[in-house]
Write an enzyme that holds these catalytic residues in place. Structure first.
Site, short mmCIF file in Angstrom:
data_model
loop_
_atom_site.label_atom_id
_atom_site.label_comp_id
_atom_site.label_asym_id
_atom_site.label_seq_id
_atom_site.Cartn_x
_atom_site.Cartn_y
_atom_site.Cartn_z
N LYS A 26 -46.77 -5.62 -32.28
CA LYS A 26 -46.16 -4.21 -31.98
C LYS A 26 -46.90 -3.74 -30.81
O LYS A 26 -46.25 -2.62 -30.43
CB LYS A 26 -46.14 -3.42 -33.26
CG LYS A 26 -45.40 -3.94 -34.50
CD LYS A 26 -45.44 -2.85 -35.35
CE LYS A 26 -45.26 -3.52 -36.98
NZ LYS A 26 -45.47 -2.50 -38.00
N ARG A 32 -62.75 -12.44 -33.37
CA ARG A 32 -62.52 -13.49 -32.09
C ARG A 32 -61.12 -13.05 -31.29
O ARG A 32 -60.22 -12.79 -31.88
CB ARG A 32 -62.35 -14.77 -32.79
CG ARG A 32 -62.05 -15.86 -31.88
CD ARG A 32 -61.96 -17.33 -32.46
NE ARG A 32 -63.31 -17.97 -32.57
CZ ARG A 32 -63.69 -19.11 -32.98
NH1 ARG A 32 -62.71 -20.21 -33.20
NH2 ARG A 32 -64.89 -19.36 -33.27
N1 ASP Z 1 -65.10 -23.87 -32.14
C1 ASP Z 1 -65.90 -23.61 -30.83
C2 ASP Z 1 -65.33 -22.49 -30.19
O1 ASP Z 1 -64.68 -21.76 -30.67
C3 ASP Z 1 -65.89 -24.92 -29.77
C4 ASP Z 1 -64.48 -25.38 -29.62
O2 ASP Z 1 -63.51 -24.92 -29.80
O3 ASP Z 1 -64.58 -26.31 -29.05
O4 ASP Z 1 -65.91 -22.03 -29.17
N1 CP Z 2 -67.51 -24.04 -34.07
C1 CP Z 2 -66.35 -23.08 -34.22
O1 CP Z 2 -66.30 -22.12 -33.77
O2 CP Z 2 -65.18 -23.68 -34.77
P1 CP Z 2 -63.83 -22.86 -35.01
O3 CP Z 2 -63.37 -22.86 -33.62
O4 CP Z 2 -63.01 -23.85 -35.96
O5 CP Z 2 -64.20 -21.61 -35.78
#
Ligand code: ASP
Ligand code: CP
Length: 332
Positions: free
Chosen positions: A110, A131
């Site tokens: 939204k 993240r």
């Molecule tokens: N999982 C790791 C990251 O989120 C590496 C990748 O996505 O290749 O940075």
């Molecule tokens: N290594 C790692 O960050 O994996 P994900 O992206 O699955 O969290």
């Protein structure tokens, strides 16, 4: 000098510049970047992560964080980071608000801003793992929050908790870090795990080898930091140049989602594949690591090789995150 097979004891504090940091140093702290970790702090965390391994093996779970709530707020896909933080919190007796299955179902769709979203979620929780696709987003969140923010990956910037578990894995697998030759292979430009691990390794007496296609070399500012640190460093575009000498081969995925141009991705997507034939040229005592997910850079027939550490690395992630959650919440 390469790894000579002589192990120093794990987390030998006598070899650290100081003693392990006290847990109170972490209380209430945001975890944004790896430059927050000196060798004392690393020693503390790795000791605690080892204790968490024992705890999980013997009891499965405990009550250390009972009554505490973690929010996992993920604007990008994740399997390991989200699941391991959730598992870590649950094994310590805490609970989780998981906003990990498509932030489009939250009020972000939204138009709610990141600071507002954070200021709302902290009303319910004691710590937030974020993240987000933007570099610097974890810092933005930390400025809005009164509870600790843990950076679970900010775009092509950093992924500090991954680097902690990567370094912990090197300790666990090879018994130390000083003296090792570490080769990083793949997408060094966009790979945030490479950026964080490289910065962390600069605290050690290591040699670094960077192997990538020309278009995916380590960002210039980071390469300058590496060079300024005075450590032994080389670049190449060929795994053959490093495979025979590496103590750690850290392989990464080409980060398709970071390319603006599909043709540019297609040009490099199959640049590397680690195969059993290639592993025959590697040292008997070395490890091959990968932050995962892999999409072809390591052939599955390498998985049975005892030097393939990537699934052990995944498990170490849960122990490190248990240690980190306990530390930022001030629970020894
Ligand atoms: N999982 C790791 C990251 O989120 C590496 C990748 O996505 O290749 O940075
Ligand atoms: N290594 C790692 O960050 O994996 P994900 O992206 O699955 O969290």
């Amino acid at each position: 000098m390469g790894y000579d097979g002589n192990l120093t004891p794990l987390f030998d504090l006598a070899s650290q510049p100081g003693r392990a940091a006290p847990y109170t140093e972490f209380l209430g702290q945001d975890i944004i970047a790896v430059d927050q970790f000196d060798r004392r702090r690393l020693a503390y965390l790795f000791q605690r992560a080892d204790e968490m391994r024992d705890l999980v093996a013997h009891a499965g779970a405990c009550d250390l964080l009972r009554g505490y709530v973690l929010t996992c707020l993920f604007y990008e896909p994740s399997t390991r980071t989200s699941a391991s933080f959730i598992a870590a919190m649950q094994r310590l007796g805490g609970t989780v608000i998981p906003i990990t299955q498509g932030v489009q179902f939250s009020s972000v769709s939204k138009g709610e801003s990141l600071p507002d979203t954070i200021r709302v979620l902290e009303q319910y929780s004691d710590v937030i793992v974020l993240r987000h696709p933007d570099v610097g987003s974890a810092q933005v969140a930390a400025e809005a929050a009164t509870v600790p923010i843990i950076n679970g990956g900010d775009g092509v910037g950093e992924h500090p908790t991954q680097a902690l578990l990567d370094l912990f894995t090197i300790y666990e697998e090879l018994g130390g870090v000083d003296g090792l030759k570490v080769a990083m292979v793949g997408d060094l430009r966009y790979g945030r795990t490479v950026h964080s691990l490289t910065r962390l390794l600069l605290q050690y007496n290591v040699s670094l080898r960077f192997v990538s296609p020309d278009t995916l070399r380590l960002p210039l500012n980071l390469m300058n930091t590496v060079i300024d640190s005075g450590i032994n460093v080389r670049e190449s575009d060929n795994v053959q140049d490093v495979i025979g000498d590496a103590d750690v081969l850290y392989v990464t995925r080409i980060q398709k989602e970071r390319f603006g141009d599909a043709a540019a991705y297609d040009e490099v997507k199959d640049a590397y594949e680690i195969t059993p034939a290639l592993m025959r040229q590697a040292k008997e005592k070395m490890v091959i690591m990968h932050p995962l997910p892999r999409v072809g850079e390591i052939h599955t027939s390498v998985d049975a090789d005892p030097r393939a550490a990537y699934f052990r690395q995944v498990q170490n992630g849960m122990f490190i995150r248990m240690a980190l959650l306990a530390a930022v919440l001030g629970k020894a």
